[in-house]
Design a protein around this motif. Structure first.
Motif, PDB file in Angstrom:
ATOM      1  N   UNK A  67      29.521 -50.219  -8.861  1.00 57.54           N
ATOM      2  CA  UNK A  67      29.823 -49.139  -9.796  1.00 57.54           C
ATOM      3  C   UNK A  67      30.359 -49.655 -11.135  1.00 57.54           C
ATOM      4  N   UNK A  68      30.057 -50.900 -11.469  1.00 60.60           N
ATOM      5  CA  UNK A  68      30.511 -51.446 -12.733  1.00 60.60           C
ATOM      6  C   UNK A  68      29.682 -50.887 -13.868  1.00 60.60           C
ATOM      7  N   UNK A 104      26.822 -50.450 -16.784  1.00 61.46           N
ATOM      8  CA  UNK A 104      25.380 -50.631 -16.734  1.00 61.46           C
ATOM      9  C   UNK A 104      25.047 -52.078 -17.118  1.00 61.46           C
ATOM     10  N   UNK A 127      17.537 -45.470 -23.547  1.00 64.56           N
ATOM     11  CA  UNK A 127      17.788 -45.698 -22.119  1.00 64.56           C
ATOM     12  C   UNK A 127      17.069 -44.682 -21.251  1.00 64.56           C
ATOM     13  N   UNK A 146      14.312 -49.024 -15.178  1.00 65.80           N
ATOM     14  CA  UNK A 146      15.694 -49.473 -15.413  1.00 65.80           C
ATOM     15  C   UNK A 146      16.483 -49.627 -14.114  1.00 65.80           C
ATOM     16  N   UNK A 147      17.447 -50.512 -14.174  1.00 68.58           N
ATOM     17  CA  UNK A 147      18.225 -50.865 -12.990  1.00 68.58           C
ATOM     18  C   UNK A 147      19.086 -49.702 -12.532  1.00 68.58           C
ATOM     19  N   UNK A 148      19.091 -49.459 -11.237  1.00 68.24           N
ATOM     20  CA  UNK A 148      19.969 -48.434 -10.675  1.00 68.24           C
ATOM     21  C   UNK A 148      20.577 -48.986  -9.409  1.00 68.24           C
TER      22      UNK A 148
END
Lengths: 170, 233
Positions: A121-122, A124, A145, A168-170
């Motif tokens: 949870x840091x 993005x 984004x 995008x990264x999730x």
């Protein structure tokens, strides 16, 4: 719950359901996208399929469910229910290596792997460069984004000037 | 289920407000960004409202007084700065709220663990725009300052404990203030000094008391379903 240790029939049905193409990114199968969580045979002819959404609001989940039901009906399973599970949450790390390769081939930059040492949870993650799927240059810039679907960001290649989608990264 | 309604209504109402930007956003990328954020929130609302009952009945057939969202999310879009200020305040809150819920074992843990990753992008978007407008031209700076000032009195309600939401509200409040203060400072904006809830109305959305623009918003949101029950296309 049966995961990995299913019966032969469950494995076969998992393979069939997993081979359904993603409705918005048809180059990927649901298995490659990593959204198929399991298939349980509850009784002869009665099957539950567990599916997880990429994003909570992803509208493609309804089309995915309908496609899975159709494929399993065609395979002789009269009662198919597709249930949505949220936990554990889907991550772009769940996309298979083959899935990543196909995304790039399709002109969509695949997501970067998460840093395993970073706290959950840091913020993005943005550190590594994203490679242009057209010319391979790593000199690319973020335009937005958010892009055509919830799971993508819009970027542009500084070298070849082509805009492209980035999963995008999730 | 009070808690599911409160959190679900927050997401539903803000999703609808953001959707009102469709066709009106300053640039195409923003139109897409706001619609994406609205879609994430709508997804969260559907999960949460389904925990409380039938999602469509709850969204389309309740009267204004039955909605339990905070008043912040129902505030009109205003200019772009107001939309961004509302999003900054709300995303910072939702991020911290979902982080706490995700680490617990309550009924919202699964959704929160998933949604917290989506909200990270919403917060990032709001932060970038706050910096760009606050530290931009004189005009954009003034508008952004007006927006953060105008919405400030609706922020106190965010920290009023909701029955069934088992988190540390005090740490939510302090974490929120720390996060928002840091962004405003970097954006060369002044943290509003006024009270976080007004003497008159602000701070009763959770009890079903809403501000005047909310009635018009749900009239538009519910009109089609009420006029043509069960319509599909």
């Amino acid at each position: 719950m049966v995961t990995g240790t299913g019966t032969l029939l469950e494995k076969e049905l998992h393979r069939l359901a997993g081979s359904v193409p993603d409705p918005e990114l048809p180059v990927l199968t649901l298995d490659e996208l990593g959204v198929l969580r399991g298939v349980d045979v509850l009784a002869p002819g009665k099957v539950t399929v567990r599916l997880t959404p990429t994003y909570t609001g992803c509208p493609a989940i309804e089309a995915m469910s309908a496609d899975i039901e159709r494929v399993l009906h065609d395979h002789g399973i009269p009662e198919v229910s597709v249930v949505t599970v949220l936990s554990p949450a889907w991550s772009t790390d769940d996309i298979s290596a083959e899935g990543r390769r196909k995304l790039a081939e399709f002109g969509i930059a695949p997501p970067r792997p998460h840093d395993a040492t970073a706290p959950a949870n840091g913020p993005v993650p943005l550190a590594l460069s994203v490679r242009c799927p057209h010319c391979g240059s790593t000199d690319t810039e973020l335009l937005s984004r958010f892009s055509s679907t919830a799971c993508k960001a819009l970027r542009r290649c500084v070298t070849c000037r082509e805009p492209f989608d980035h999963f995008k990264e999730l | 289920m009070t808690a599911a309604l409160a959190l679900g209504d927050d997401a539903l109402v803000l999703s609808h407000r953001l959707g009102e930007w469709a066709g009106h956003a300053p640039v195409l990328e923003e139109e897409v960004a706001l619609a994406n954020i609205a879609l994430d929130l709508l997804g969260q609302a559907r999960v949460l409202l389904s925990l409380a009952g039938d999602e469509d009945e709850l969204a389309y057939l309740r009267e204004e007084r039955a909605f339990r969202n905070v008043q912040l999310v129902e505030q009109p879009n205003g200019d772009f700065a107001h939309t961004i200020a509302r999003q900054l305040y709300f995303s910072a809150y939702q991020q911290l709220l979902y982080e706490q819920l995700a680490s617990g074992e309550g009924p919202f843990a699964g959704l929160a663990a998933k949604a917290v990753k989506e909200v990270a992008y919403h917060q990032d978007h709001a932060e970038h725009w706050t910096l760009r407008l606050g530290d931009g031209t004189d005009e954009s700076h003034d508008r952004m300052q007006s927006a953060v000032d105008a919405l400030w009195r609706f922020t106190g309600e965010l920290f009023e404990p909701v029955e069934g939401v088992e988190i540390d509200w005090q740490s939510l409040r302090s974490g929120w203030l720390e996060s928002v203060s840091a962004v405003l400072e970097r954006a060369t904006l002044t943290l509003p000094a006024g009270p976080q809830s007004g003497a008159w109305t602000a701070g009763a959305g959770r009890q079903g008391i809403h501000t005047e623009p909310f009635g018009r918003m749900i009239a538009e949101m519910q009109h089609l379903h009420r006029s043509h029950p069960g319509a599909s296309w």
